[in-house]
Structures are given as C-alpha cells and as structure tokens.
Design a protein around this motif. Sequence first.
Motif, PDB file in Angstrom:
ATOM      1  N   THR A  65       0.818  -1.213   0.000  1.00  0.00           N
ATOM      2  CA  THR A  65       0.000   0.000   0.000  1.00  0.00           C
ATOM      3  C   THR A  65       0.855   1.266   0.000  1.00  0.00           C
ATOM      4  O   THR A  65       0.495   2.274  -0.604  1.00  0.00           O
ATOM      5  N   TYR A  66       1.988   1.213   0.678  1.00  0.00           N
ATOM      6  CA  TYR A  66       2.838   2.389   0.845  1.00  0.00           C
ATOM      7  C   TYR A  66       3.820   2.607  -0.307  1.00  0.00           C
ATOM      8  O   TYR A  66       4.552   3.589  -0.317  1.00  0.00           O
ATOM      9  N   ASN A  67       3.843   1.704  -1.278  1.00  0.00           N
ATOM     10  CA  ASN A  67       4.761   1.848  -2.405  1.00  0.00           C
ATOM     11  C   ASN A  67       4.170   2.824  -3.416  1.00  0.00           C
ATOM     12  O   ASN A  67       3.156   2.555  -4.040  1.00  0.00           O
ATOM     13  N   GLN A  68       4.810   3.949  -3.560  1.00  0.00           N
ATOM     14  CA  GLN A  68       4.407   4.980  -4.518  1.00  0.00           C
ATOM     15  C   GLN A  68       5.591   5.244  -5.440  1.00  0.00           C
ATOM     16  O   GLN A  68       6.565   5.875  -5.036  1.00  0.00           O
ATOM     17  N   ALA A  69       5.533   4.712  -6.657  1.00  0.00           N
ATOM     18  CA  ALA A  69       6.602   4.886  -7.639  1.00  0.00           C
ATOM     19  C   ALA A  69       7.947   4.389  -7.104  1.00  0.00           C
ATOM     20  O   ALA A  69       8.971   5.054  -7.229  1.00  0.00           O
ATOM     21  N   LEU A  70       7.919   3.211  -6.452  1.00  0.00           N
ATOM     22  CA  LEU A  70       9.099   2.544  -5.885  1.00  0.00           C
ATOM     23  C   LEU A  70       9.701   3.274  -4.684  1.00  0.00           C
ATOM     24  O   LEU A  70      10.829   3.010  -4.284  1.00  0.00           O
ATOM     25  N   GLU A  71       8.949   4.181  -4.100  1.00  0.00           N
ATOM     26  CA  GLU A  71       9.363   4.894  -2.887  1.00  0.00           C
ATOM     27  C   GLU A  71       8.351   4.585  -1.788  1.00  0.00           C
ATOM     28  O   GLU A  71       7.168   4.399  -2.049  1.00  0.00           O
ATOM     29  N   CYS A  72       8.811   4.573  -0.555  1.00  0.00           N
ATOM     30  CA  CYS A  72       7.938   4.294   0.582  1.00  0.00           C
ATOM     31  C   CYS A  72       7.240   5.577   1.029  1.00  0.00           C
ATOM     32  O   CYS A  72       7.878   6.616   1.179  1.00  0.00           O
ATOM     33  N   SER A  73       5.936   5.472   1.254  1.00  0.00           N
ATOM     34  CA  SER A  73       5.171   6.639   1.703  1.00  0.00           C
ATOM     35  C   SER A  73       4.584   6.443   3.101  1.00  0.00           C
ATOM     36  O   SER A  73       3.751   7.232   3.539  1.00  0.00           O
ATOM     37  N   ALA A  74       5.020   5.397   3.808  1.00  0.00           N
ATOM     38  CA  ALA A  74       4.535   5.161   5.174  1.00  0.00           C
ATOM     39  C   ALA A  74       5.037   6.279   6.086  1.00  0.00           C
ATOM     40  O   ALA A  74       6.078   6.896   5.815  1.00  0.00           O
ATOM     41  N   PRO A  75       4.333   6.556   7.185  1.00  0.00           N
ATOM     42  CA  PRO A  75       4.793   7.591   8.118  1.00  0.00           C
ATOM     43  C   PRO A  75       6.140   7.235   8.760  1.00  0.00           C
ATOM     44  O   PRO A  75       6.964   8.098   9.008  1.00  0.00           O
ATOM     45  N   SER A  76       6.348   5.941   9.018  1.00  0.00           N
ATOM     46  CA  SER A  76       7.607   5.423   9.564  1.00  0.00           C
ATOM     47  C   SER A  76       7.582   3.914   9.344  1.00  0.00           C
ATOM     48  O   SER A  76       6.567   3.354   8.968  1.00  0.00           O
ATOM     49  N   VAL A  77       8.723   3.271   9.576  1.00  0.00           N
ATOM     50  CA  VAL A  77       8.842   1.843   9.298  1.00  0.00           C
ATOM     51  C   VAL A  77       9.491   1.121  10.470  1.00  0.00           C
ATOM     52  O   VAL A  77      10.394   1.653  11.119  1.00  0.00           O
ATOM     53  N   LYS A  78       9.017  -0.097  10.705  1.00  0.00           N
ATOM     54  CA  LYS A  78       9.640  -1.002  11.672  1.00  0.00           C
ATOM     55  C   LYS A  78      10.143  -2.214  10.897  1.00  0.00           C
ATOM     56  O   LYS A  78       9.459  -2.708  10.001  1.00  0.00           O
ATOM     57  N   VAL A  79      11.328  -2.682  11.252  1.00  0.00           N
ATOM     58  CA  VAL A  79      11.915  -3.865  10.623  1.00  0.00           C
ATOM     59  C   VAL A  79      12.070  -4.926  11.699  1.00  0.00           C
ATOM     60  O   VAL A  79      12.456  -4.628  12.833  1.00  0.00           O
ATOM     61  N   GLY A  80      11.764  -6.166  11.355  1.00  0.00           N
ATOM     62  CA  GLY A  80      11.880  -7.257  12.309  1.00  0.00           C
ATOM     63  C   GLY A  80      12.003  -8.591  11.594  1.00  0.00           C
ATOM     64  O   GLY A  80      11.970  -8.658  10.366  1.00  0.00           O
ATOM     65  N   VAL A  81      12.145  -9.645  12.362  1.00  0.00           N
ATOM     66  CA  VAL A  81      12.295 -10.987  11.800  1.00  0.00           C
ATOM     67  C   VAL A  81      10.922 -11.582  11.527  1.00  0.00           C
ATOM     68  O   VAL A  81      10.043 -11.574  12.379  1.00  0.00           O
ATOM     69  N   HIS A  82      10.748 -12.103  10.312  1.00  0.00           N
ATOM     70  CA  HIS A  82       9.521 -12.771   9.904  1.00  0.00           C
ATOM     71  C   HIS A  82       9.929 -13.983   9.092  1.00  0.00           C
ATOM     72  O   HIS A  82      10.658 -13.849   8.103  1.00  0.00           O
ATOM     73  N   GLN A  83       9.518 -15.159   9.514  1.00  0.00           N
ATOM     74  CA  GLN A  83       9.864 -16.412   8.839  1.00  0.00           C
ATOM     75  C   GLN A  83      11.375 -16.529   8.610  1.00  0.00           C
ATOM     76  O   GLN A  83      11.847 -16.792   7.514  1.00  0.00           O
ATOM     77  N   SER A  84      12.142 -16.257   9.646  1.00  0.00           N
ATOM     78  CA  SER A  84      13.602 -16.415   9.666  1.00  0.00           C
ATOM     79  C   SER A  84      14.389 -15.443   8.790  1.00  0.00           C
ATOM     80  O   SER A  84      15.549 -15.684   8.487  1.00  0.00           O
ATOM     81  N   HIS A  85      13.772 -14.355   8.361  1.00  0.00           N
ATOM     82  CA  HIS A  85      14.537 -13.340   7.630  1.00  0.00           C
ATOM     83  C   HIS A  85      13.997 -11.945   7.985  1.00  0.00           C
ATOM     84  O   HIS A  85      12.873 -11.805   8.445  1.00  0.00           O
ATOM     85  N   PRO A  86      14.813 -10.912   7.789  1.00  0.00           N
ATOM     86  CA  PRO A  86      14.372  -9.552   8.130  1.00  0.00           C
ATOM     87  C   PRO A  86      13.361  -9.017   7.124  1.00  0.00           C
ATOM     88  O   PRO A  86      13.577  -9.106   5.918  1.00  0.00           O
ATOM     89  N   ASP A  87      12.252  -8.496   7.632  1.00  0.00           N
ATOM     90  CA  ASP A  87      11.191  -7.938   6.798  1.00  0.00           C
ATOM     91  C   ASP A  87      10.791  -6.555   7.288  1.00  0.00           C
ATOM     92  O   ASP A  87      10.953  -6.226   8.459  1.00  0.00           O
ATOM     93  N   CYS A  88      10.193  -5.808   6.383  1.00  0.00           N
ATOM     94  CA  CYS A  88       9.537  -4.558   6.749  1.00  0.00           C
ATOM     95  C   CYS A  88       8.209  -4.946   7.403  1.00  0.00           C
ATOM     96  O   CYS A  88       7.319  -5.479   6.740  1.00  0.00           O
ATOM     97  N   LEU A  89       8.075  -4.702   8.696  1.00  0.00           N
ATOM     98  CA  LEU A  89       6.865  -5.071   9.415  1.00  0.00           C
ATOM     99  C   LEU A  89       5.729  -4.076   9.195  1.00  0.00           C
ATOM    100  O   LEU A  89       4.596  -4.317   9.597  1.00  0.00           O
ATOM    101  N   THR A  90       6.023  -2.969   8.550  1.00  0.00           N
ATOM    102  CA  THR A  90       5.020  -1.958   8.242  1.00  0.00           C
ATOM    103  C   THR A  90       4.263  -2.313   6.956  1.00  0.00           C
ATOM    104  O   THR A  90       3.221  -1.736   6.658  1.00  0.00           O
ATOM    105  N   TYR A  91       4.779  -3.261   6.216  1.00  0.00           N
ATOM    106  CA  TYR A  91       4.173  -3.709   4.962  1.00  0.00           C
ATOM    107  C   TYR A  91       2.678  -3.953   5.106  1.00  0.00           C
ATOM    108  O   TYR A  91       2.227  -4.555   6.070  1.00  0.00           O
ATOM    109  N   LYS A  92       1.921  -3.461   4.146  1.00  0.00           N
ATOM    110  CA  LYS A  92       0.479  -3.651   4.126  1.00  0.00           C
ATOM    111  C   LYS A  92       0.062  -3.913   2.671  1.00  0.00           C
ATOM    112  O   LYS A  92       0.298  -3.084   1.799  1.00  0.00           O
TER     113      LYS A  92
END
Length: 94
Positions: A65-92
């Motif tokens: 949802t936050y991808n606008q022309a290959l740029e992030c438009s989220a207010p802020s981002v959290k990164v964490g481990v998901h299924q044994s690898h680092p992911d953007c936890l803000t992903y929607k």
Amino acid sequence: MVRIVSCDVTDCSYNKHNACHTLAITVGGPNDPCPSCDTYMHGNQKGGIPDIQGGIGACKVEKCTYNQALECSAPSVKVGVHQSHPDCLTYKTR
C-alpha cells in the motif's frame, strides 16, 4: 525519506541497540515479492554511522500500500524478523 523507527534484527551489521544505522535500506530484492530487507548483512563487523537513523531508500514490493513509484510513503517503518529473515513489518498489502 521515511525513517526506520526500530529494527529488531539484532544480528544485522547495521543494527545497534535496535536501531538501523545505515543511510538507507532497500526493501524487496530482485524477483522478491515479499517485504524483505535487502540491505541486511549478517557478520561480525559492524557497519553504518552511529549518529544516523536509517531510512527507506527504495521499495521494490509492488503490492505494498505504501509503495508509490518505488518509494515508501509510510509515516515510519519497523523492521523485524519474519519467517527467519528480516522484513519490513510496516508492509500492508494493497
């Protein structure tokens, strides 16, 4: 640039005290539809700049949802481990 407010991937070379200290990360790698941190680097050597709060340089995850022309438009981002690898936890999914 959208800032990374926390990173729980403590084994990353750019992580110090749960904060990202690289100038910018890329979310999603080549042919990778999931929101993985493509900048993640596991190793004993610590990198980054202590006074820098990391940001999102590019987002290659087309279905976020936050991808606008290959740029992030989220207010802020959290990164964490998901299924044994680092992911953007803000992903929607769009």
